[in-house]
Each structure stands twice: as C-alpha cells, then as structure tokens.
Design an enzyme around this catalytic site. Structure first.
Site, mmCIF file in Angstrom:
data_model
loop_
_atom_site.group_PDB
_atom_site.id
_atom_site.type_symbol
_atom_site.label_atom_id
_atom_site.label_comp_id
_atom_site.label_asym_id
_atom_site.label_seq_id
_atom_site.Cartn_x
_atom_site.Cartn_y
_atom_site.Cartn_z
ATOM 1 N N PRO A 321 -3.672 -7.350 4.487
ATOM 2 C CA PRO A 321 -3.964 -7.955 5.792
ATOM 3 C C PRO A 321 -5.466 -8.082 6.051
ATOM 4 C CG PRO A 321 -2.200 -6.366 6.002
ATOM 5 C CD PRO A 321 -2.720 -6.242 4.596
ATOM 6 N N ARG A 322 -5.783 -9.012 6.933
ATOM 7 C CA ARG A 322 -7.185 -9.395 7.134
ATOM 8 C C ARG A 322 -8.102 -8.252 7.549
ATOM 9 N NH1 ARG A 322 -6.005 -15.124 10.194
ATOM 10 N NH2 ARG A 322 -5.489 -16.196 8.276
ATOM 11 N N ASP A 323 -7.587 -7.358 8.401
ATOM 12 C CA ASP A 323 -8.460 -6.269 8.867
ATOM 13 C C ASP A 323 -8.910 -5.413 7.693
ATOM 14 O OD1 ASP A 323 -5.722 -5.600 8.721
ATOM 15 O OD2 ASP A 323 -5.979 -3.842 9.989
#
Ligand code: FAD
Length: 626
Positions: A321-323
């Site tokens: 995921p992006r985070d």
C-alpha cells in the site's frame, strides 16, 4: 432566484454520477462547478477503477476486495461503506460500459484488469493510463443524453428545454450553504468570470467537491482542491472525520521544480516498474512490515516471477500500500541514498520493451518527455512522495450519504469520509465516486421530492454571505498569494508525511496567525475574473481544513496508514476503535474521539483470526466472535 430539488456542488465523477441518479429519480437538478465542465479533477485519474469483476483472475470477488480495502485502511474504514463499495463497484463499471465507456480488453474480449498496490488480484479496469478522462467523458455523455430526453419531453427548442431537468452552472463557485433552522435551503456563491453573486434555493445539496491538496506545497492535486466542500460542510454544522489521514502518494515527479509533485501513476509499478536507491538496490524488500510479510515476495526472483505466474509467486514489495512505499522512499532519501534531486529511481525501461511501455503508459511517456526531458523507455524516472488524497471528509450515513448532523446535506467522493479508513488503495477512489455518487443522488432526490414543505432562503443569510465575499475588497494589507505560500510551506514542513508533536503544535500556532492575517486579506481590482479575489475566498477553506488536519494529527498518538508520528511510531489497537471527529464551535475547530462502528460478525469472519489480532483488542475479538 432559481429553484431546484437537488443542487450538486462539483462536476467530477461523484457529482456527475449523483446528478444523473437524482435526475433519473425525477428530481430537478443543478450541477455547479468551479472549473469548466469536464475539467474536474477526476479527469486526471490515470491507473483505473477497482472492481472485483474477476476477469483477470476468477478467484476475485467482493469479499476479497472488501478484505483488501479494510487491510489497506488499517481497519479504520467504516465497514458498511467498504462492504457497499466492494459489492456495488462491478455494477457501476458495467453500467459505464452501457453508457458508452470503452475499457481496454483482454485477449478474449473482456474488460482488462491491472494490478495495483494492496489489491490481491488484478482488479483495475482501465483505459491505458487515461481512465479518468473516459469516466468523465462517459458521464458527460449521459448528462447530454438526459438533457436531450428532457428537450424532447418539453418540446421546447430553446436551452431551457434541454436544461429543464438538469442544468450545469460552470465556472461558478459556492461559498456558503444556506439553511433555515437546521435544514439546508440552498447555496450562495459567485460567478468566476463576471464576479456576480448567485443563489439557488434547494432543500438538498450534494457536496462532491473533491480534496484538499492545495494546502500542501508538493501535491499531485490541481488548483480546484482547496477543501471547499470540507469547509462548507463544517460551516453548515456538519462534522469531518479522519482528517489526520492524508495520503502521500509515493511517486510524484521531483524534477524540474516547476513540475514537482505531479503524479507518476502506480500503474508503472503495477506493470513491472521497480524502485531503486542511488546504490542501485531494490530497497522495498527491506521495508515489508510484518503484517504484510506472508503476501509479499522475499527475493527479486520471486517478485519478478509473480507478473507471469501469480499463483506460484508472491507479489513484489513495490506493490505494498501507498503509505508503506511513501515512508520507505522518505527513509531512503533521508539516509542519503536518494537521487541528485532528492527522490529515488523508478525504472520501467529495463523491465518492458519500449513499444509495450508506450502502449501501456502513454501519458507517463509523454509527461516525462515533455516536462523533464526524460525518455522512460530508456532511463529511470526520479520520483518522491507527493500529497495526493485526503481520506478524511464529511461524516455521512453509509447507505444514504446523508450528513447525520444537517438534514438535506449529502456528500460523496473524495469530500466524504469513512470509506477508506487510514489509507486508500489505488483505484478505490473512482469506484467510490460511482458507488456513493449514485447513492447520494438517489437519497438526495428522495429526500427533496418527499418534503411537504421546503425550507426558505433567508435574506439575512444572503446579505451575510455577500458581505463575507466582498470583505477582501476592504483596505486589508495582507496578500492572498503570500498567505497561501506560507500555509503550504507550513503544512508541508510541519504536518507532512512524518509528524512530530512539537512540529504540529508549531503548525497550529502558525495557522492561528495565518487565520488572523487572512481576516485582513486585501485584493486589488474589481470583481470581473479576479484570481486574487478567488484565492482570498479559498483561503478561508484551506485554513479551516488545515487546522482540522493538524488538530487531529496532534491528538492521534499512534502511527496508522496516512498518519505517521515519529514520536508514536507503532499502531495502537485501542486507537483503532476511535475516529477523530472535527466540528466547529463558534469559530473554533473542536476535535472529539468517537467510537468506530463495530464490524459485523459475518464480515469479521472473512479474516483470519491471527491477522485480526494485530488490529483488534482481545476483548473485541472475544465479544465480536462470540
Ligand atoms: P473532483 O473530480 O475533483 O471534482 C470536484 C468538483 O468540485 C470539480 O468540478 C470542482 O470544480 C468542483 N468544486 C470544488 N469546489 C467547488 C466550489 N466551491 N464551488 C463549486 N464547485 C466546486 N483514483 C483512482 O481511483 N484511480 C486512479 O487511477 C487515480 N488516479 C489519480 C491521478 C491523479 C493525478 C490524481 C490527482 C488523483 C487520482 N485518483 C485516482 C484520485 C481520484 O482521481 C480523485 O480522488 C477523484 O477523481 C475525486 O473525484 P470527485 O468527484 O470527488 O472530485
């Protein structure tokens, strides 16, 4: 004054889908947008729209999509929203096709679906890397079709015939939601070109104004994203939740300075692109958190094997995921292993043949060639995190998209909160726009047409709104552009990707000072197209919303999804049970903790117990599994 049943503020994916639904349910609808019709931010969406149609992998279904969304949001998503979204997204994509959208196809003619971070299966329906454009084009075409039907039905040849059921007001900006008592009675604003004021009476208003990125210095967002809908909702008495969760996309352009922040789509990684530091190391293998370890490859060989054979290999860590990816890039640069311009390398040139890159990523190829003089078929890109999306937004009922606090107010799309929890998965916004845009339109129409008596627009409210809008023409000496720059620098430096209590407190002090100064903002000239005046009015919104972000960021003493506290680096299971909810008390932003709705036992049962133990407290698991 014009009168409608439903006013939709925003003509992006959420606004147009809401307007279409409301009109089809028999409501008279006005759509107001501050840019030209068709120029909404949704147009910029590149990668695709997430829907578990199972075309690329037959094992995909709504339950897997729901699981991925909850995991991506670190279980802070409103579970009912995530459920509705996962169940209804495939229908919304099919519906777009029936309205004329043409998605890329698989070899056997089905809608093609691509890989994206955090999605277990290839799930993003796409049109090259220009999916948002096709989405908006299709929705606009549907609007025109409805207008033509109205024209035929009325038998009138003038524009009023076409616009009798659904009218677009382009380059109009709403500055206030009007109310009688608790209930919505209409909207007030100004026409950007002429500077004239307008008011529309309507018992239902759907906010679909998008995000808040323009409060940050480095952002992928366009000029429209000044948090207007968030602020309008607050000022009307609604509440915002999860405002501390701001998504920093891991890959924005870092060079040249004039284009810093412009998005480099995640499809580059979905299609095989890899991240390397200045030592040439594929560093994402060093940053796989324990919770994700079972699903991600441990070696480059396994990761590369996944593209051809996902059943026999685990996913590459570039597709976390992006985070997670944004924090990893941030750490590499901070450790001195960044590129000359302060990013890392994203390489697709050594991974795919040039023709394939141009076929799959035409916009990226064009963007880098035109803006940075880089040929991505021959050399790596330099990329770094950029403020991209706000998970926080207007608190809404999951089924109806209605604000529980303000009768007649609805919100959908990026301006609404709850759906994405602490972090949104790529592709889940376009699907969110359609699923909840449709629901907002449906319920706004039902609410408005079901009323026996409509709230009236009060003259005092109009006078107050006019006075507020004219205030910048007084003799205040503060310059709107200078204030905006200071705000952006403050948010970037002090409430950015990594946060610390001391810095956030400092940001709050600066924001208070900026709010004071904004009360003395002064603009020159007159009301005909005056961008300085427009910015002066937008500043109220950006400052309010930034304060919500900073206050909530200070209170949430843990790190989760899009909120990373260096001084509270771990995720805390107790905090998962709470949303932070912002409201206005007088002129002050107040933030309170509010319990998160429980996850229904049948939804809880979709997860493995060991995984849940990482997010849920032992008591919750005992109670809820009982
Ligand atoms: P928007 O499309 O931004 O529309 C907002 C509307 O509100 C506009 O018409 C604007 O004029 C109007 N408005 C705002 N304020 C006012 C006001 N005061 N008065 C009147 N009108 C107002 N998501 C995905 O799922 N897949 C992707 O591939 C993807 N790619 C992206 C690429 C980029 C570069 C960016 C920046 C985002 C991407 N996203 C993607 C996110 C997604 O595009 C947005 O979250 C989404 O388009 C927001 O849609 P919306 O309908 O909520 O708002």
């Amino acid at each position: 004054m014009d009168e409608y049943d439903v006013v939709v503020v925003g003509a992006g994916g959420a606004g147009l889908r809401a307007a279409i639904e409301a009109r089809e349910r028999g409501a008279r609808v006005a759509v107001i947008c501050k840019s030209l019709f068709g120029k909404a931010h949704t147009v910029m969406a590149e990668g695709g729209i997430a829907a578990s149609m199972g075309n690329a992998n037959g094992s995909d279904d709504w339950q897997v999509h729901f699981r991925d969304t909850m995991r991506g949001g670190k279980f802070l998503n409103h579970p009912r929203m995530a459920e509705l979204h996962a169940k209804e997204a495939p229908d919304r994509v099919w519906e777009l096709e029936t309205w004329g959208a043409l998605f890329d196809r698989t070899a056997d003619g089905r809608i093609s679906q691509r890989n994206f971070g955090g999605h277990e299966y290839p799930r993003l329906a796409h049109v090259g890397d220009r999916t948002g454009l096709e989405l908006i084009r299709t929705l606009q075409q549907k609007v025109v079709a409805l207008q033509q039907a109205d024209h035929r039905a009325t038998g009138r040849k003038d524009p009023a015939g076409y616009e009798s059921g659904l009218r677009i007001f382009q380059e109009y900006t709403v500055t206030r939601i009007l109310k009688e008592g608790d209930r919505v009675s209409g909207v007030f604003g100004y026409v950007r070109e002429s500077g004239e004021f307008f008011a529309i009476a309507a018992p239902a208003v759907v906010l679909a104004t998008g995000g808040i990125g323009k409060s940050f210095k480095v952002t992928s967002n366009s000029w429209e994203y000044t948090g207007d809908g968030h602020a309008l909702a607050l000022l009307a008495g609604a509440r915002l939740l999860n405002m501390e969760f701001v998504q920093f996309h891991p890959t924005g352009m870092v060079w040249p300075p004039s284009v810093k922040g412009i998005l480099v789509t995640e499809s580059v990684r979905g299609d095989g692109g890899v991240l390397r530091n200045s030592d040439g190391r594929r560093f994402m293998f060093d940053y796989v958190p324990d919770v994700f370890r079972p699903q991600y490859a441990e070696t480059e060989e396994e990761a590369d094997g996944w593209y051809a054979d996902p059943a026999a290999n685990r996913r590459p860590p570039e597709l976390l995921p992006r985070d997670e990816v944004a924090r990893a890039i941030n750490s590499e640069v901070k450790a001195g292993r960044g590129t000359p311009h302060g990013g890392v390398y994203l390489d697709v040139s050594s991974r795919l043949p040039a023709e394939e890159i141009i076929r799959r990523l035409p916009s990226m190829h064009h963007q880098f060639r035109e803006l940075a003089d880089v040929d991505i078929t021959k050399e790596p890109m330099e990329v770094g995190p950029t403020c991209h999306y706000v998970m926080g937004g207007v608190e809404v009922d999951p089924d109806t998209a209605a604000s529980p606090a303000v009768p007649g107010l609805f919100a959908a799309g990026e301006v609404a909160g709850g759906m994405h929890g602490a972090n949104r998965l790529g592709g889940n916004s376009l699907s969110d726009l359609l699923v909840f845009g449709r629901r907002a339109g449906l319920h706004a129409a039902a609410y408005a047409t079901g009323l026996t008596e409509r709230p009236a627009v009060a003259e005092e409210q109009l006078a107050a709104a006019r006075a507020e809008a004219l205030a910048p023409f007084g003799d205040g000496g503060e310059h709107p552009y200078a204030l905006h720059q200071e705000l952006q620098q403050t948010m970037n430096d002090l409430v950015g990707i990594i946060r610390r209590a001391g810095e956030v407190k400092q940001a709050l002090e600066r924001l208070a000072e900026l709010r004071d100064r904004a009360a003395r903002v002064g603009v020159e000239g007159h009301r005909q197209f005056n961008p300085g005046w427009h910015l002066a009015l937008d500043l109220r919104n950006m400052l309010l919303v930034s304060e919500c972000v900073a206050r909530a960021a200070l209170l949430r003493r843990e790190s989760r999804g899009g909120h990373t506290r260096e001084d509270w680096p771990a995720m805390d299971r107790d905090w998962r049970r709470s949303n932070l909810v912002c409201g206005l008390s007088g002129e002050s932003v107040e933030v309170v903790r509010q319990p998160l709705p429980a996850l229904r036992p049948d939804l809880l049962a979709l997860f493995d117990r060991t995984e849940l133990a990482k997010y849920f407290t032992p008591e919750e698991l005992t109670d809820e599994h009982a």
